[in-house]
Scaffold this active site. Structure first.
Site, PDB file in Angstrom:
ATOM      1  N   SER A   7       0.931  -1.203  -0.046  1.00  0.00           N
ATOM      2  CA  SER A   7       0.103   0.134   0.173  1.00  0.00           C
ATOM      3  C   SER A   7       0.882   1.252  -0.049  1.00  0.00           C
ATOM      4  O   SER A   7       1.838   1.414   1.041  1.00  0.00           O
ATOM      5  CB  SER A   7      -0.883   0.114   1.243  1.00  0.00           C
ATOM      6  OG  SER A   7      -1.598   1.182   1.166  1.00  0.00           O
ATOM      7  N   HIS A  32      -1.481  -1.608  -4.212  1.00  0.00           N
ATOM      8  CA  HIS A  32      -2.761  -0.998  -3.436  1.00  0.00           C
ATOM      9  C   HIS A  32      -2.787   0.243  -3.088  1.00  0.00           C
ATOM     10  O   HIS A  32      -1.731   1.046  -2.878  1.00  0.00           O
ATOM     11  CB  HIS A  32      -2.762  -1.711  -2.173  1.00  0.00           C
ATOM     12  CG  HIS A  32      -4.196  -1.380  -1.499  1.00  0.00           C
ATOM     13  ND1 HIS A  32      -5.150  -2.297  -1.986  1.00  0.00           N
ATOM     14  CD2 HIS A  32      -4.792  -0.621  -0.632  1.00  0.00           C
ATOM     15  CE1 HIS A  32      -6.246  -2.017  -1.104  1.00  0.00           C
ATOM     16  NE2 HIS A  32      -5.807  -0.850  -0.399  1.00  0.00           N
ATOM     17  N   ASP A  34      -4.817   3.536  -2.073  1.00  0.00           N
ATOM     18  CA  ASP A  34      -5.946   4.228  -1.043  1.00  0.00           C
ATOM     19  C   ASP A  34      -6.008   5.561  -1.431  1.00  0.00           C
ATOM     20  O   ASP A  34      -5.189   6.502  -1.138  1.00  0.00           O
ATOM     21  CB  ASP A  34      -5.279   3.993   0.527  1.00  0.00           C
ATOM     22  CG  ASP A  34      -5.378   2.595   1.029  1.00  0.00           C
ATOM     23  OD1 ASP A  34      -6.097   1.905   0.718  1.00  0.00           O
ATOM     24  OD2 ASP A  34      -4.241   2.103   1.438  1.00  0.00           O
ATOM     25  N   MET A  36      -8.757   8.342  -0.185  1.00  0.00           N
ATOM     26  CA  MET A  36      -9.547   9.166   0.744  1.00  0.00           C
ATOM     27  C   MET A  36      -9.890  10.293   0.595  1.00  0.00           C
ATOM     28  O   MET A  36      -8.995  11.273   0.081  1.00  0.00           O
ATOM     29  CB  MET A  36      -8.544   8.914   2.217  1.00  0.00           C
ATOM     30  CG  MET A  36      -8.117   7.360   2.464  1.00  0.00           C
ATOM     31  SD  MET A  36      -7.304   7.349   3.989  1.00  0.00           S
ATOM     32  CE  MET A  36      -6.487   5.742   3.930  1.00  0.00           C
ATOM     33  N   HIS A  65      -8.234   1.374  -4.217  1.00  0.00           N
ATOM     34  CA  HIS A  65      -9.466   1.431  -3.030  1.00  0.00           C
ATOM     35  C   HIS A  65      -9.894   2.571  -2.663  1.00  0.00           C
ATOM     36  O   HIS A  65      -9.299   3.546  -2.222  1.00  0.00           O
ATOM     37  CB  HIS A  65      -8.739   0.772  -1.866  1.00  0.00           C
ATOM     38  CG  HIS A  65      -9.295   0.543  -0.784  1.00  0.00           C
ATOM     39  ND1 HIS A  65      -8.757   0.337   0.628  1.00  0.00           N
ATOM     40  CD2 HIS A  65     -10.721   0.762  -0.291  1.00  0.00           C
ATOM     41  CE1 HIS A  65      -9.837   0.197   1.492  1.00  0.00           C
ATOM     42  NE2 HIS A  65     -10.795   0.633   0.972  1.00  0.00           N
ATOM     43  N   MET A  67     -12.054   4.823  -0.796  1.00  0.00           N
ATOM     44  CA  MET A  67     -12.622   5.094   0.515  1.00  0.00           C
ATOM     45  C   MET A  67     -13.162   6.787   0.387  1.00  0.00           C
ATOM     46  O   MET A  67     -12.861   7.505   0.978  1.00  0.00           O
ATOM     47  CB  MET A  67     -11.531   5.050   1.689  1.00  0.00           C
ATOM     48  CG  MET A  67     -11.178   3.806   2.070  1.00  0.00           C
ATOM     49  SD  MET A  67      -9.909   3.631   3.387  1.00  0.00           S
ATOM     50  CE  MET A  67      -8.640   3.534   2.174  1.00  0.00           C
ATOM     51  N   MET A 136     -11.689  -5.160   5.484  1.00  0.00           N
ATOM     52  CA  MET A 136     -10.936  -4.230   6.187  1.00  0.00           C
ATOM     53  C   MET A 136     -10.704  -5.119   7.622  1.00  0.00           C
ATOM     54  O   MET A 136     -11.782  -5.317   8.309  1.00  0.00           O
ATOM     55  CB  MET A 136     -11.476  -2.967   6.581  1.00  0.00           C
ATOM     56  CG  MET A 136     -11.837  -2.099   5.173  1.00  0.00           C
ATOM     57  SD  MET A 136     -10.207  -1.695   4.494  1.00  0.00           S
ATOM     58  CE  MET A 136      -9.330  -0.794   5.633  1.00  0.00           C
ATOM     59  N   GLY A 141      -9.065   4.670   7.452  1.00  0.00           N
ATOM     60  CA  GLY A 141      -8.678   6.015   7.540  1.00  0.00           C
ATOM     61  C   GLY A 141      -7.334   6.297   8.006  1.00  0.00           C
ATOM     62  O   GLY A 141      -6.784   7.442   7.692  1.00  0.00           O
ATOM     63  N   GLY A 143      -3.083   4.507   8.564  1.00  0.00           N
ATOM     64  CA  GLY A 143      -1.963   3.529   8.477  1.00  0.00           C
ATOM     65  C   GLY A 143      -1.580   3.127   9.988  1.00  0.00           C
ATOM     66  O   GLY A 143      -1.658   3.870  10.979  1.00  0.00           O
ATOM     67  N   ASP A 174      -6.943  -6.005   4.386  1.00  0.00           N
ATOM     68  CA  ASP A 174      -6.228  -4.723   4.579  1.00  0.00           C
ATOM     69  C   ASP A 174      -6.089  -4.163   5.981  1.00  0.00           C
ATOM     70  O   ASP A 174      -7.333  -3.923   6.629  1.00  0.00           O
ATOM     71  CB  ASP A 174      -7.003  -3.556   3.559  1.00  0.00           C
ATOM     72  CG  ASP A 174      -6.059  -2.448   3.538  1.00  0.00           C
ATOM     73  OD1 ASP A 174      -5.125  -2.195   4.206  1.00  0.00           O
ATOM     74  OD2 ASP A 174      -6.710  -1.396   2.891  1.00  0.00           O
ATOM     75  N   GLY A 175      -5.215  -3.925   6.685  1.00  0.00           N
ATOM     76  CA  GLY A 175      -5.195  -3.209   8.106  1.00  0.00           C
ATOM     77  C   GLY A 175      -4.628  -4.281   9.057  1.00  0.00           C
ATOM     78  O   GLY A 175      -4.754  -5.456   9.482  1.00  0.00           O
ATOM     79  N   GLY A 176      -3.312  -3.743   9.344  1.00  0.00           N
ATOM     80  CA  GLY A 176      -2.555  -4.513  10.387  1.00  0.00           C
ATOM     81  C   GLY A 176      -1.821  -5.632   9.997  1.00  0.00           C
ATOM     82  O   GLY A 176      -1.500  -6.743  10.930  1.00  0.00           O
TER      83      GLY A 176
END
Length: 218
Positions: A7, A32, A34, A36, A65, A67, A136, A141, A143, A174-176
């Site tokens: 990402s 990826h 993002d 926003m 992606h 958002m 998600m 929102g 990183g 996606d996330g962590g």
């Protein structure tokens, strides 16, 4: 096939071209991106000019992606800028099926993203129309957040539904995501892992190689 999608949210934008070149040379085939808008999520990131500029120098699949609120307003523009796969949030589009069809009509691959608290049932009547479902595993929102453990069960349930319907839909997470939890995420049923800080912080090449080692053995 298992795949790592770095990402660019966590990349150094003063050296963006250089860092993307590094991951591509390491064999990364999917990037990826993002987007926003400061409305659907608190942050504001990048838009059309950045995607268009990096498209000129990359052969990677651009996984965009969105958002953003009412993503249907901008889907055509993102397609024109070089998106290969466009993912919208189920929560952000009033007429989700119509938005999916809009992406399809532009000749692009289509994905739908679900926030942690969004039930899988929102996919009941659109799953067959999707190339990818993005789960998600943090609240979107920002990183650098920690993976929500309850999402392992959500991944398993989605994989079960895809198998039940005899579909080939990808599950992206996606996330962590870090090297330390990659094995568990893959075993739960995901096959595309989005990683930001775990790729771009420190030695990018070494980070990518570690992910690739795990992806190959699971």
């Amino acid at each position: 096939m298992n795949c790592l999608a770095p990402s660019i949210l966590s990349a150094d934008f003063s050296r963006l071209g250089e860092e993307l070149s590094v991951v591509e040379k390491c064999g990364i085939t999917m990037l990826h991106i993002d987007v926003m808008d400061g409305m659907y999520v608190p942050s504001i990131t990048l838009g059309f000019p950045v995607i268009k500029s990096i498209r000129k120098n990359s052969r990677m699949l651009f996984d965009v992606h969105l958002m953003i609120e009412e993503p249907e307003r901008y889907i055509e523009r993102f397609a024109e800028c070089g998106a290969d796969l466009i993912t919208v949030h189920a929560e952000a589009s009033v007429h989700l099926h119509r938005t999916i069809q809009q992406i399809r009509q532009l000749g692009k691959k289509c994905g739908v993203a679900l926030n942690p608290a969004t039930p899988l049932s929102v996919l009941d009547y659109v799953l067959e129309d999707l190339d990818l479902v993005l789960l998600m595993t943090v609240n979107p929102g920002f990183g650098g957040q920690v993976f929500i453990p309850a999402m392992y069960e959500k991944i398993k349930r989605l994989r079960g539904e895809i198998t039940k319907r005899n579909l080939k839909t990808d599950i992206e997470v996606d996330g962590g995501v870090k090297a330390s939890n990659t094995k568990a995420v893959l075993e739960a049923g995901a096959n595309i892992l989005v990683a930001g800080s775990a790729v771009f912080e420190g030695d990018i090449e070494a980070n990518v190689r570690e992910f690739q080692r795990i992806l190959q053995v699971v």
